[in-house]
Structures are given as structure tokens and as C-alpha cells.
Write an enzyme that holds these catalytic residues in place. Structure first.
Site, short mmCIF file in Angstrom:
data_model
loop_
_atom_site.label_atom_id
_atom_site.label_comp_id
_atom_site.label_asym_id
_atom_site.label_seq_id
_atom_site.Cartn_x
_atom_site.Cartn_y
_atom_site.Cartn_z
N ARG A 1 0.82 -1.11 -0.12
CA ARG A 1 -0.01 0.07 -0.15
C ARG A 1 0.84 1.36 0.07
NH1 ARG A 1 -2.80 -3.52 -0.45
NH2 ARG A 1 -4.46 -4.70 0.94
N GLU B 1 -13.50 -14.28 9.83
CA GLU B 1 -13.51 -14.00 8.56
C GLU B 1 -12.95 -15.12 7.64
OE1 GLU B 1 -10.74 -10.97 7.94
OE2 GLU B 1 -11.15 -10.68 5.83
N LYS C 1 -17.41 -11.93 9.73
CA LYS C 1 -16.81 -10.75 8.52
C LYS C 1 -16.59 -11.47 7.26
CE LYS C 1 -12.88 -7.96 7.46
NZ LYS C 1 -11.97 -6.89 8.06
N SER D 1 -14.14 -5.72 2.24
CA SER D 1 -14.29 -4.89 0.99
C SER D 1 -13.64 -5.95 -0.14
CB SER D 1 -13.92 -3.56 0.92
OG SER D 1 -12.55 -3.42 1.14
N GLY D 2 -12.81 -6.67 0.14
CA GLY D 2 -12.42 -7.70 -0.83
C GLY D 2 -11.96 -7.01 -2.21
N GLY D 3 -11.41 -5.78 -2.41
CA GLY D 3 -10.72 -5.38 -3.61
C GLY D 3 -11.87 -4.65 -4.50
N ARG E 1 -9.29 -1.55 2.47
CA ARG E 1 -9.07 -0.86 1.27
C ARG E 1 -10.06 0.17 0.98
NH1 ARG E 1 -7.46 -5.98 -2.04
NH2 ARG E 1 -8.88 -6.78 -0.54
P1 13P Z 1 -10.32 -5.16 2.64
O1 13P Z 1 -11.53 -4.51 3.10
O2 13P Z 1 -9.38 -4.47 1.88
O3 13P Z 1 -10.61 -6.41 2.14
O4 13P Z 1 -9.67 -5.75 4.07
C1 13P Z 1 -10.35 -6.18 4.83
C2 13P Z 1 -9.83 -7.21 5.58
O5 13P Z 1 -9.58 -7.26 6.93
C3 13P Z 1 -8.78 -8.28 5.19
O6 13P Z 1 -8.70 -9.21 6.11
#
Ligand code: 13P
Length: 347
Positions: free
Chosen positions: A39, A187, A229, A271-273, A308
Site C-alpha cells: 500500500r 473471517e 466478517k 471490501s475484498g478489492g 482498502r
Molecule cells: P479489505 O476490506 O481491504 O478486503 O480488508 C479487510 C480485511 O481485514 C481483510 O482481512
């Protein structure tokens, strides 16, 4: 809940409910040293301890952020860091009414025998109870563990072995957390990689969550004291035709209603990209739909735990220059505001 015997039971329930407070969400600022390096590299900033500290201080001290943020997930290094004025990050967050959280997993590792499929499980169970007890002492009140799964080229989802390894690790982690007073964020992330359509994403997400909740139940995890999550149900990253925001939102809520017990206080998505705008629009659409559509009601808070999708504009505004600190904080606040309102379906 009656069979759950942690001295922390009441605290776990209260913390989980507070993390899932309507109108608020979680900032995932727990990028490992390697991930934050990517990042920082994207904005031309060197991956040093000082730069990592400066970025996190900027985020955690953003004015007004506490109105939309219930918790912050940190990497171990960050949990031990302080602001430039000497106030520890943990104390700063506590003083703003934000729960400090900690990523306790040690990243993914390929499962022996599944090298060709490249399927992974997550490391970090050995010694986890002692580490969690130590993190609690240091002020953390919740934790995160990420399992990574894939849809696969055939759209069949993870192999049976990968699914059971990940479900078991997530459930053992969650049980250990609750024993030591930390609310577990569970998650199981199904990556968007692939050409699959949204129906495949829905089927695979349902299958994975079903397996995870079955294991959570077997390990005696208290549903009232955890947070889920998940990924949202969306078209694959390389799909030719993409589901609309409304369709993806509807299919996500349908899927969750089939497999997530109402006792779980909050479902806080990764958010996953997704772009910042899409992540917000999906969340808002889910909350609007669940409020207005018979058969799509949501018994849990549907909110965000974004990395992200909360930080992208802030990073771009900052670029490592202290003169841009206010602009970066403003960018973070804008995303937090929009997602907070989206968690109420009020955008
Ligand atoms: P993102 O929202 O960027 O996917 O990250 C969340 C997260 O904690 C991934 O483990």
C-alpha cells in the site's frame, strides 16, 4: 448460550453489540508489514516503522472518526505503538470510545497435498491462548482471524479438505478468543478471483458459511459474543457480465439469512478489492432491501469492516507528506460517513 462458561460472557456480549452498533463500523488497519508495504509502495512511500506509525496515527486521530467507528483492527506492531506525543494507540482509541482489536492469525499457508490447487489454511493456532490473554492485558477487546478460500476454475468452490481445515481453524480460534475475553471476528474470505457469475458466488458463500457455523457450534462458540466478517456475494472479478448493485445486495442478504443465526449481533463485511464506491453502494442497498422487502429482513446489523475501501482515498491524498495530513483525514472521514449511513440504509 446456556452451555457457554467463560467468565467473560457478559463482557463479550456487550463488546460484540457495541462493535455492531448501527451507524458504525470497523476500520481494518491490520495490514501485515508486507501488505502495508504494498500500500505504501503504491504512493511512493518507503515501508519503514516510522512511516507505518505516521499513517496509523493519521487514521486513528482523524477528527470526527469516532462517530462512525466502533473498532480498529491492528497488527501486533501497531498495538504496541504510540502517537508522536507519547499517548499509546490503545489509550487514544479507548479515549475516543473505539475498541482496540488485534489480528491474531499468522497468515496463510498451503495445505500439504493441495499444492496444485494452491489451497491454503491459516497459521497461528499454536500458543494462541497465551497470546490472546496477553493481548487482552494490553487492552485489545476483539480479534481477527482470516481464512482464505477460492471459488476454483470449475466453480465448485473449495475442496472438502480446504473447507474443513479452514472451518475448523476459524472455530478453534473463535473458542480460544472467547475463553480469554476477546470477541472473535470470524473471517472466511472467498476471493473474487475468477470468471464465475453471481449465482456461483452465492452458492459457494452459502456452502462455506454453513460449514463454518457448524464448526463454531461444535466448538461451543457463543453466537451472541462474535462478529462475522464475510465477503459480499458478487460476480467474479473477471466475469463477463456483472450483477447490478441491487442484485448482488439481494443475493448476499438471501445467502446470509439461510446460514447465519439471528443471535449473531453483527455481520461486518470485508471490501475484498471492491472500489470504495461499490463497497458503500452494496452495503446501502442491502440495508434498504432488508428494511423494505418482505422475506429479506436482517436480524443482524449489516455494516463494514473495510481495509482498502476505507483507506484508498486517504492514502492517495496523503502520499507520505505531513502537509497532506488533514486532506487524508478528510478523505477517511468521507468514506466512514458514507459507510456509516449505508449501514443504516440512509444514503
Ligand atoms: P479489505 O476490506 O481491504 O478486503 O480488508 C479487510 C480485511 O481485514 C481483510 O482481512
Amino acid at each position: 448460550m446456556s452451555h457457554f462458561v467463560s467468565p467473560h460472557a457478559a463482557e463479550l456480549v456487550a463488546t460484540a453489540r457495541a462493535l455492531a452498533a448501527p451507524g458504525k463500523g470497523i476500520l481494518a488497519a491490520d495490514e501485515s508489514t508486507g501488505t502495508i508495504g504494498k500500500r505504501l509502495g503504491s504512493i511512493g512511500v518507503e515501508n519503514t516503522q516510522a512511516n507505518r506509525q505516521a499513517l496509523r496515527e493519521l487514521l486513528f486521530t482523524a477528527p470526527g472518526f469516532d462517530a462512525r467507528c466502533s473498532g480498529v483492527i491492528m497488527f501486533e506492531e501497531t498495538l504496541g505503538q504510540s502517537c508522536a506525543d507519547g499517548v499509546s494507540f490503545v489509550h487514544l482509541l479507548q479515549s475516543r470510545g473505539i475498541f482496540p482489536g488485534i489480528k491474531v492469525d499468522k497468515g496463510v499457508t498451503v495445505i500439504p497435498g493441495l499444492e496444485q490447487r494452491g489451497e491454503t489454511t491459516t497459521a497461528g493456532l499454536d500458543g494462541l491462548e497465551l497470546r490472546c490473554a496477553d493481548f487482552y492485558e494490553k487492552g485489545a477487546r476483539f480479534a481477527k482471524w482470516r481464512g482464505v478460500l477460492t471459488v476454483g476454475a470449475d466453480g465448485a468452490g473449495p475442496s472438502a479438505l480446504c473447507l474443513s481445515e479452514n472451518a475448523d481453524a476459524l472455530a478453534r480460534y473463535a473458542a480460544i478468543c472467547q475463553k480469554t475475553g476477546l470477541v472473535p471476528i470470524v473471517e472466511p474470505e472467498i476471493l473474487t478471483d475468477g470468471h464465475h457469475g453471481v449465482s456461483v458466488s452465492q452458492r459457494v458463500t452459502e456452502k462455506v458459511l454453513h460449514a463454518v457455523f457448524r464448526k463454531l457450534h461444535e466448538h461451543g462458540v457463543m453466537m451472541e459474543g462474535m462478529i462475522l466478517k464475510p465477503n459480499m456475494v458478487t460476480s467474479g472479478a473477471d466475469a463477463k457480465s456483472r450483477a447490478s448493485i441491487e442484485n448482488a445486495a439481494r443475493m448476499t442478504v438471501e445467502c446470509l439469512r439461510r446460514v447465519v443465526p439471528p443471535a449473531v449481533p453483527g455481520i461486518l463485511f470485508l471490501s475484498g478489492g471492491q472500489s470504495e464506491a461499490d463497497a458503500t453502494a452494496h452495503l446501502n442497498a442491502m440495508n434498504v432491501l432488508s428494511r423494505t422487502t418482505p422475506g429479506l429482513g436482517a436480524p443482524w446489523t449489516l455494516s463494514f469492516s473495510y481495509g482498502r475501501a476505507l483507506q484508498a482515498s486517504a492514502l492517495a491524498a496523503w502520499r507520505g507528506d505531513p502537509a497532506n495530513k488533514e486532506a487524508a483525514q478528510k478523505a477517511l472521514l468521507e468514506r466512514a460517513e458514507a459507510n456509516g449511513r449505508a449501514s443504516l440504509g440512509e444514503l
